[in-house]
Design a protein around this motif. Structure first.
Motif, PDB file in Angstrom:
ATOM      1  N   VAL A  60       0.859  -1.190   0.000  1.00  0.00           N
ATOM      2  CA  VAL A  60       0.000   0.000   0.000  1.00  0.00           C
ATOM      3  C   VAL A  60       0.900   1.247   0.000  1.00  0.00           C
ATOM      4  CG1 VAL A  60      -1.733   1.322   1.278  1.00  0.00           C
ATOM      5  CG2 VAL A  60      -1.838  -1.184   1.253  1.00  0.00           C
ATOM      6  N   PRO A  61       0.800   2.116  -1.003  1.00  0.00           N
ATOM      7  CA  PRO A  61       1.605   3.343  -1.010  1.00  0.00           C
ATOM      8  C   PRO A  61       1.282   4.186   0.219  1.00  0.00           C
ATOM      9  CG  PRO A  61       0.531   3.004  -3.135  1.00  0.00           C
ATOM     10  CD  PRO A  61      -0.082   2.020  -2.184  1.00  0.00           C
ATOM     11  N   TRP A  62       2.283   4.864   0.756  1.00  0.00           N
ATOM     12  CA  TRP A  62       2.045   5.685   1.935  1.00  0.00           C
ATOM     13  C   TRP A  62       2.859   6.962   1.871  1.00  0.00           C
ATOM     14  CZ3 TRP A  62       6.382   6.665   4.901  1.00  0.00           C
ATOM     15  CH2 TRP A  62       7.465   5.797   4.739  1.00  0.00           C
ATOM     16  N   VAL A  63       2.398   7.957   2.601  1.00  0.00           N
ATOM     17  CA  VAL A  63       3.083   9.236   2.708  1.00  0.00           C
ATOM     18  C   VAL A  63       2.835   9.778   4.102  1.00  0.00           C
ATOM     19  CG1 VAL A  63       1.114  10.561   1.836  1.00  0.00           C
ATOM     20  CG2 VAL A  63       3.423  11.489   1.611  1.00  0.00           C
ATOM     21  N   VAL A  64       3.823  10.486   4.660  1.00  0.00           N
ATOM     22  CA  VAL A  64       3.666  11.088   5.982  1.00  0.00           C
ATOM     23  C   VAL A  64       3.216  12.534   5.809  1.00  0.00           C
ATOM     24  CG1 VAL A  64       4.833  11.777   8.107  1.00  0.00           C
ATOM     25  CG2 VAL A  64       5.390   9.590   7.030  1.00  0.00           C
ATOM     26  N   LEU A  65       2.203  12.935   6.556  1.00  0.00           N
ATOM     27  CA  LEU A  65       1.659  14.284   6.483  1.00  0.00           C
ATOM     28  C   LEU A  65       1.708  14.926   7.867  1.00  0.00           C
ATOM     29  CD1 LEU A  65       0.075  16.367   4.648  1.00  0.00           C
ATOM     30  CD2 LEU A  65      -2.010  15.369   5.617  1.00  0.00           C
ATOM     31  N   GLY A  66       2.184  16.176   7.926  1.00  0.00           N
ATOM     32  CA  GLY A  66       2.158  16.917   9.180  1.00  0.00           C
ATOM     33  C   GLY A  66       0.802  17.574   9.346  1.00  0.00           C
ATOM     34  N   LYS A  67       0.795  18.903   9.424  1.00  0.00           N
ATOM     35  CA  LYS A  67      -0.471  19.632   9.515  1.00  0.00           C
ATOM     36  C   LYS A  67      -0.912  20.182   8.165  1.00  0.00           C
ATOM     37  CE  LYS A  67      -1.290  18.911  13.802  1.00  0.00           C
ATOM     38  NZ  LYS A  67      -2.440  18.059  14.190  1.00  0.00           N
ATOM     39  N   GLY A  68      -0.252  19.761   7.103  1.00  0.00           N
ATOM     40  CA  GLY A  68      -0.701  20.113   5.760  1.00  0.00           C
ATOM     41  C   GLY A  68      -0.627  21.592   5.447  1.00  0.00           C
ATOM     42  N   SER A  69       0.379  22.284   5.990  1.00  0.00           N
ATOM     43  CA  SER A  69       0.446  23.736   5.811  1.00  0.00           C
ATOM     44  C   SER A  69       1.172  24.163   4.547  1.00  0.00           C
ATOM     45  CB  SER A  69       1.099  24.390   7.031  1.00  0.00           C
ATOM     46  OG  SER A  69       2.403  23.873   7.235  1.00  0.00           O
ATOM     47  N   ASN A  70       1.807  23.234   3.841  1.00  0.00           N
ATOM     48  CA  ASN A  70       2.492  23.618   2.598  1.00  0.00           C
ATOM     49  C   ASN A  70       2.274  22.566   1.514  1.00  0.00           C
ATOM     50  OD1 ASN A  70       4.125  21.582   3.713  1.00  0.00           O
ATOM     51  ND2 ASN A  70       5.952  22.383   2.702  1.00  0.00           N
ATOM     52  N   ILE A  71       1.020  22.132   1.390  1.00  0.00           N
ATOM     53  CA  ILE A  71       0.733  21.059   0.445  1.00  0.00           C
ATOM     54  C   ILE A  71      -0.572  21.319  -0.303  1.00  0.00           C
ATOM     55  CG2 ILE A  71      -0.572  19.618   2.082  1.00  0.00           C
ATOM     56  CD1 ILE A  71       0.949  17.196   0.865  1.00  0.00           C
ATOM     57  N   LEU A  72      -0.590  20.905  -1.575  1.00  0.00           N
ATOM     58  CA  LEU A  72      -1.809  20.936  -2.380  1.00  0.00           C
ATOM     59  C   LEU A  72      -2.188  19.494  -2.683  1.00  0.00           C
ATOM     60  CD1 LEU A  72      -3.959  22.479  -4.040  1.00  0.00           C
ATOM     61  CD2 LEU A  72      -2.387  22.356  -5.993  1.00  0.00           C
ATOM     62  N   VAL A  73      -3.363  19.094  -2.236  1.00  0.00           N
ATOM     63  CA  VAL A  73      -3.849  17.731  -2.452  1.00  0.00           C
ATOM     64  C   VAL A  73      -4.835  17.729  -3.615  1.00  0.00           C
ATOM     65  CG1 VAL A  73      -5.065  15.765  -1.436  1.00  0.00           C
ATOM     66  CG2 VAL A  73      -3.556  17.172  -0.016  1.00  0.00           C
ATOM     67  N   ALA A  74      -4.704  16.767  -4.499  1.00  0.00           N
ATOM     68  CA  ALA A  74      -5.559  16.674  -5.680  1.00  0.00           C
ATOM     69  C   ALA A  74      -7.034  16.516  -5.299  1.00  0.00           C
ATOM     70  CB  ALA A  74      -5.117  15.497  -6.549  1.00  0.00           C
ATOM     71  N   ASP A  75      -7.906  16.999  -6.174  1.00  0.00           N
ATOM     72  CA  ASP A  75      -9.346  16.862  -5.947  1.00  0.00           C
ATOM     73  C   ASP A  75      -9.762  15.395  -5.864  1.00  0.00           C
ATOM     74  OD1 ASP A  75      -9.969  19.665  -5.981  1.00  0.00           O
ATOM     75  OD2 ASP A  75      -9.689  19.638  -8.148  1.00  0.00           O
ATOM     76  N   ASP A  76      -9.017  14.520  -6.546  1.00  0.00           N
ATOM     77  CA  ASP A  76      -9.314  13.088  -6.511  1.00  0.00           C
ATOM     78  C   ASP A  76      -8.695  12.405  -5.292  1.00  0.00           C
ATOM     79  OD1 ASP A  76     -10.787  13.197  -8.845  1.00  0.00           O
ATOM     80  OD2 ASP A  76      -9.055  12.744 -10.126  1.00  0.00           O
ATOM     81  N   GLY A  77      -7.958  13.172  -4.494  1.00  0.00           N
ATOM     82  CA  GLY A  77      -7.389  12.615  -3.279  1.00  0.00           C
ATOM     83  C   GLY A  77      -6.135  11.808  -3.528  1.00  0.00           C
ATOM     84  N   TYR A  78      -5.875  10.857  -2.632  1.00  0.00           N
ATOM     85  CA  TYR A  78      -4.651  10.053  -2.679  1.00  0.00           C
ATOM     86  C   TYR A  78      -5.000   8.584  -2.542  1.00  0.00           C
ATOM     87  CZ  TYR A  78      -0.095   8.164  -1.254  1.00  0.00           C
ATOM     88  OH  TYR A  78       1.061   7.432  -1.160  1.00  0.00           O
ATOM     89  N   ARG A  79      -4.574   7.810  -3.523  1.00  0.00           N
ATOM     90  CA  ARG A  79      -4.834   6.373  -3.500  1.00  0.00           C
ATOM     91  C   ARG A  79      -3.719   5.667  -2.729  1.00  0.00           C
ATOM     92  NH1 ARG A  79      -8.399   8.596  -4.772  1.00  0.00           N
ATOM     93  NH2 ARG A  79      -8.748   7.934  -2.619  1.00  0.00           N
ATOM     94  N   ASN A 266      -7.650  30.306  -0.605  1.00  0.00           N
ATOM     95  CA  ASN A 266      -8.944  29.683  -0.881  1.00  0.00           C
ATOM     96  C   ASN A 266     -10.018  30.625  -0.360  1.00  0.00           C
ATOM     97  OD1 ASN A 266     -11.250  28.147  -1.031  1.00  0.00           O
ATOM     98  ND2 ASN A 266     -10.423  26.386   0.093  1.00  0.00           N
ATOM     99  N   LYS A 267     -10.819  31.179  -1.266  1.00  0.00           N
ATOM    100  CA  LYS A 267     -11.845  32.131  -0.862  1.00  0.00           C
ATOM    101  C   LYS A 267     -13.099  31.445  -0.340  1.00  0.00           C
ATOM    102  CE  LYS A 267     -12.374  35.832  -3.355  1.00  0.00           C
ATOM    103  NZ  LYS A 267     -11.903  36.819  -2.364  1.00  0.00           N
ATOM    104  N   GLY A 268     -13.046  30.111  -0.259  1.00  0.00           N
ATOM    105  CA  GLY A 268     -14.155  29.376   0.347  1.00  0.00           C
ATOM    106  C   GLY A 268     -14.644  28.202  -0.464  1.00  0.00           C
ATOM    107  N   SER A 269     -14.454  28.243  -1.777  1.00  0.00           N
ATOM    108  CA  SER A 269     -14.971  27.165  -2.621  1.00  0.00           C
ATOM    109  C   SER A 269     -13.935  26.658  -3.614  1.00  0.00           C
ATOM    110  CB  SER A 269     -16.205  27.653  -3.396  1.00  0.00           C
ATOM    111  OG  SER A 269     -15.866  28.771  -4.221  1.00  0.00           O
ATOM    112  N   ALA A 270     -12.671  26.922  -3.354  1.00  0.00           N
ATOM    113  CA  ALA A 270     -11.616  26.556  -4.304  1.00  0.00           C
ATOM    114  C   ALA A 270     -11.425  25.050  -4.391  1.00  0.00           C
ATOM    115  CB  ALA A 270     -10.305  27.226  -3.915  1.00  0.00           C
ATOM    116  N   ARG A 271     -11.077  24.625  -5.580  1.00  0.00           N
ATOM    117  CA  ARG A 271     -10.686  23.243  -5.822  1.00  0.00           C
ATOM    118  C   ARG A 271      -9.201  23.214  -6.147  1.00  0.00           C
ATOM    119  NH1 ARG A 271     -12.385  21.302 -10.187  1.00  0.00           N
ATOM    120  NH2 ARG A 271     -12.804  19.132  -9.560  1.00  0.00           N
ATOM    121  N   ALA A 272      -8.612  22.040  -6.086  1.00  0.00           N
ATOM    122  CA  ALA A 272      -7.189  21.926  -6.415  1.00  0.00           C
ATOM    123  C   ALA A 272      -6.942  22.357  -7.857  1.00  0.00           C
ATOM    124  CB  ALA A 272      -6.724  20.490  -6.201  1.00  0.00           C
TER     125      ALA A 272
END
Length: 303
Positions: A60-79, A266-272
């Motif tokens: 299973v692919p894995w990644v370590v994430l902190g508080k996500g303060s410098n990351i852009l996650v895809a709209d489809d998420g992470y498999r 993000n003004k409230g409704s932004a997508r990746a």
């Protein structure tokens, strides 16, 4: 990928919380991102080691994430599995000298800065207002234009899958602008900072000056992922983007900040996809005007 097997084995593990289909928008400062197949919080070193072993065995692919303060996650998420460090990695330990602090990688950087102030220690004032975890700050050598976290590091402890605990001193690593040579296949567990005693009022005043400048020049309080691009040598990325007329530019629910052009909010409704569109515009316009390829400071997940 045996997600079922991994989920079954990890759900029975002590000090481990496992969530299936967790929305990553809940775990990023941009408040953007689709779901991760597994979202795993490890509260101890044993839980972390066991988790990585299970994920690797089940492919299973894995990644370590902190508080996500410098990351852009895809709209489809992470498999795959997103692994975070829980309570056992958020502790501080102060040495007998009173000015050496060891912080868990999962501890919040603002808490470390405040801990230094409480103990009348100087050396981290520049980091006031920088969000995220100690682990994230160390791995990217976070800081201002003049000062960086790495300059205060005495040593670090990491976990190398299949091998175990690794200790490294400051001089065993290469530190640079938004760069630390920690191997990408290792997980930072803790870092030790060397600070100095100073009058608390002096420390507080320096913190207030740094914080005042950040509030004046950055979109503090808005949903953003911090600086989008690194500053090229001899240039300021924000100034170049602003000179291209992109300040305040909008795509969907995302906007290049009117306060600082190297921030996207993000003004409230932004997508990746909206953020990615603005990033491509920034890259293209700066390349055309300056013949300089901007390098992202933010990280991308799921693309």
């Amino acid at each position: 990928m045996a997600f079922f097997n991994a989920t079954y084995r990890l759900s029975e593990q002590i000090d481990t919380d496992v969530i299936e289909g967790e929305r990553l928008a809940r775990h990023t400062s941009l408040r953007i991102g689709g779901t991760a197949d597994l979202f795993i919080t490890c509260h101890s070193y044993h839980a972390l080691r066991r988790t990585i072993e299970v994920l690797s065995r089940e492919e299973v692919p894995w990644v370590v994430l902190g508080k996500g303060s410098n990351i852009l996650v895809a709209d489809d998420g992470y498999r795959g599995a997103v692994v975070t460090l829980g309570a056992g990695f958020a502790r501080f330990t102060v040495a007998e000298d009173g000015c050496t602090i060891t912080a868990g990688a999962g501890a919040m950087l603002p808490r470390l800065v405040n801990e230094a102030l409480t103990r009348s220690l100087t050396g981290l004032e520049f980091a006031v207002g920088i969000p995220g975890t100690v682990g994230g700050a160390v791995s990217m050598n976070a800081g201002s234009r003049e000062e960086w976290v790495g300059a205060r590091i005495r040593d670090v402890v990491t976990y190398k899958p299949c091998e175990g605990i690794v200790h490294r001193s400051h001089d065993e690593l290469v530190w640079g602008y938004r760069f630390c040579s920690l191997p990408h296949d290792e997980i930072l567990l803790e870092a030790t900072f060397e600070l100095e005693h100073a009058p608390k009022q002096d420390v507080r005043e320096r913190m207030e000056r740094h914080l005042s400048r950040r509030r004046r020049t950055q979109p503090v309080g808005s949903a953003s992922c911090g600086s989008v691009f690194k500053n090229p040598e001899g240039h300021a990325a924000g100034a170049m983007i602003e000179a291209c007329g992109l300040k305040g530019c909008v795509s969907g629910g995302a906007e290049i900040s009117p306060i600082h052009a190297n921030f996207i909010v993000n003004k409230g409704s932004a997508r990746a996809a909206d953020v990615l569109d603005l990033i491509k515009r920034m890259l293209g316009e700066v390349k055309a005007a300056y013949d300089i390829e901007l390098k992202p400071e933010i990280k991308f997940l799921g693309f």
